[in-house]
Design an enzyme around this catalytic site. Structure first.
Site, PDB file in Angstrom:
ATOM      1  CD1 TRP A 104      -1.945  -2.342   1.709  1.00 43.59           C
ATOM      2  CD2 TRP A 104      -2.963  -1.307   0.013  1.00 43.59           C
ATOM      3  NE1 TRP A 104      -2.932  -3.171   1.232  1.00 43.59           N
ATOM      4  CE2 TRP A 104      -3.571  -2.563   0.195  1.00 43.59           C
ATOM      5  CE3 TRP A 104      -3.445  -0.468  -1.000  1.00 43.59           C
ATOM      6  CZ2 TRP A 104      -4.625  -3.009  -0.604  1.00 43.59           C
ATOM      7  CZ3 TRP A 104      -4.495  -0.905  -1.793  1.00 43.59           C
ATOM      8  CH2 TRP A 104      -5.068  -2.169  -1.598  1.00 43.59           C
ATOM      9  CG  ASP A 172      -3.301   4.296   3.933  1.00 43.03           C
ATOM     10  OD1 ASP A 172      -4.380   4.216   4.569  1.00 43.03           O
ATOM     11  OD2 ASP A 172      -3.015   3.525   2.992  1.00 43.03           O
ATOM     12  CE  LYS A 196      -8.203  -2.231   4.898  1.00 39.45           C
ATOM     13  NZ  LYS A 196      -8.091  -3.577   4.393  1.00 39.45           N
TER      14      LYS A 196
END
Lengths: 360, 360
Positions: A104, A172, A196
């Protein structure tokens, strides 16, 4: 039609939601409270949804301890949109530090490179991302910001605390947002896809310092300026109303759990139970350096891929869903986000121990 | 907690959803079918959600009659994201025709101007948007595409049929998508925010010719290329799963209603009942030219703003929600999207007639 019997859901994302949150959503689908109009069907400018939006913002501010210097935005497009939107606003031909701790991070780096110079100030790529980089960052002089991924779902690593950088942090935090307190003064911006720890897929929480947002470029599409969404209070266009509503309920649930301090203890307890089990026998292998272990995504291996496949199938049959590792790395992964109950992790550990006896 | 008594919802968007769709969502929130995992909590790469995505795509293809030359994408960010994403991909310093029929057209025009030359090929702005432009378009030579807004929610106007243009059409069909058949061969792309005719806010349907998508720029952020989403089948990143699920159910409901031909008859019948009432007495004024009237958003005025305010309040008390006109134009508006039942419009008309007797 669906039943109400639920498996223990270890999905990495979208992940599980608290049952009481889902039940409250169900109750309000045909009519939000006594309004006679379902929560999906209210105008985003009507008083009923405005109250939802205000509750979501207030819940977020309370949990993170945000004062008026911060804006709370409910955007769409996921973290992947922030990968380009942040550098499009703030990089502007300059240099930013990026910390490379997994796939990511690498995606964020790739998108940022279109807008300026990306300086890799730390990386664990050479070690296949099995740890978080330690030691001081190799910072670029005059960097506009330092971007990092606080938790790496694929590799099961997590920054135990914020990296120390001279420039403000952009994080992030998609996979560990609100799982523990944060040192707000180090940040310019935190963003997180909801799916999440915060709600269903379809909304992205962005908390950003207003002065930092104001420093962003003006010559870009209106939708892509943070200042647009600050001015319009996330209603420049129709926002993802239902995902925001669910997020507001999750914030309320988190407050009842004792806020970020309370949920941190809960998360530490769950992770300890699972890591203790995995550390307790040479049958299980944990690839991640202990100091870098994620409290959200626990990854491990078995002696063979055949055994791993069998464990996934047997676990599923026993009511434990979603423990297959990410397709890029294989192995096993149990995601134990905020909404995962300690008792469910304990039941899973009991299952693992008995499965080891039968298959080890 | 919410009840199941529902008002008749004339909101312009987010708008009403079919009750049976909402009930099916409710049944699957705690567990999608017998999977033991709620529809909001399934991995977007798991077989259960992949089946949802496939059903949504198949439903869309069947209704619109799309062959393999077309891609069906489920994106986020609303039509407002398409306002810049389409010209960012396709304009590239060239010229496009834009048809200006209201505030949403004007917003699309504003965002497109960053990426090339916007030629206004038709406009009803001088007439305060009370009609759809008639006669041939004033097209720019070599235009890459012609952009129009098929239905204008604020002004209550609608293109009765597609404009005739030499370049392929790009249409913002947010407020009348799938309310009637379309002449597909005229289009390169149709986009629509879901929250009026297709589902809840948070997902944007984009149908685009694959060859046209392939002509788009490559040097832009990965998330902003249509080709990315075509290659990754709307799963480049986590898509807005629940809104897509609801959309799949709406497509199923539309098929049961007889598809686009069936729903068009239904929509024509509803609009006729309401316009006949408004035409039947000088007490009501309809500002829109008859040939330009929208079948989705019916706007009208009363002799005074005080009476308008009273009608909004009295209608609400009688169970008719959301008939206040858009804040930019005032007056009254009843949005009668696909999911609005004819019987509910008839009940509303009966209410209007009796209200006129009491207040006219």
């Amino acid at each position: 039609m669906g039943s109400t019997d639920r498996k223990v859901n270890f999905n990495a994302g979208p992940g599980l939601l608290p049952r009481e949150v889902i039940e409250e959503v169900r109750e309000n689908l045909l009519s939000l409270g006594s309004s006679g109009v379902g929560v999906m069907e209210h105008s985003h400018r009507g008083k009923e949804f405005v109250a939802v939006l205000e509750a979501a913002e207030a819940g977020c501010r309370d949990l993170l301890g945000l004062n008026d210097e911060w804006a709370v935005l409910f955007l769409s497009g996921g973290a992947s949109t922030q990968f380009y939107m942040a550098p499009m606003n703030f990089l502007n031909g300059g240099t930013a530090n990026y910390l490379d701790t997994g796939d990511w991070s690498a995606k964020a780096i790739k998108e940022a490179q279109r807008f300026g110079t990306v300086h890799i100030a730390a990386s664990s790529k050479a070690e296949k991302y099995v740890r978080i980089p330690s030691g001081p960052l190799d910072e670029a002089p005059g960097a506009v910001y330092t971007h990092f991924t606080s938790n790496n779902t694929i590799y099961g690593t997590q920054w135990r605390q914020e990296p120390e950088a001279k420039s403000p942090l952009i994080c992030d935090a998609s996979s560990d947002i609100m799982s523990r307190p944060v040192a707000l003064d180090k940040y310019a911006m935190i963003y997180a896809g909801a799916q999440k720890n915060l709600g269903p897929a379809g909304v992205t929480l962005v908390v950003v310092r207003k002065d930092f947002a104001a420093s962003g470029r003006k010559d870009i599409p209106t939708m892509l300026r943070y200042t647009t969404h600050i001015e319009k209070e996330s209603c420049f266009n129709t926002p993802p109303c239902l995902p925001i509503y669910v997020m507001a309920l999750v914030f309320k649930w988190l407050a009842k759990k004792g806020g970020l301090e309370g949920i941190e203890k809960h998360n530490e307890a769950k992770a300890k139970v699972l890591y203790d089990c995995l550390d307790g026998s040479a049958f299980w292998t944990t690839p991640v350096e202990k100091a870098s272990r994620s409290l959200m995504n626990v990854v491990w291996r078995l002696p063979s891929e055949e055994l791993e496949k069998k464990l996934v199938a047997d676990a599923s049959a026993a009511g434990f869903h979603g423990i297959k590792g990410h397709r890029n790395v294989g192995g096993l992964r149990a995601s134990i986000y905020n909404a995962m109950e300690l008792a469910d992790v304990e039941r899973f550990v009991a299952f693992l121990k008995s499965w080891e006896k039968a298959n080890g």
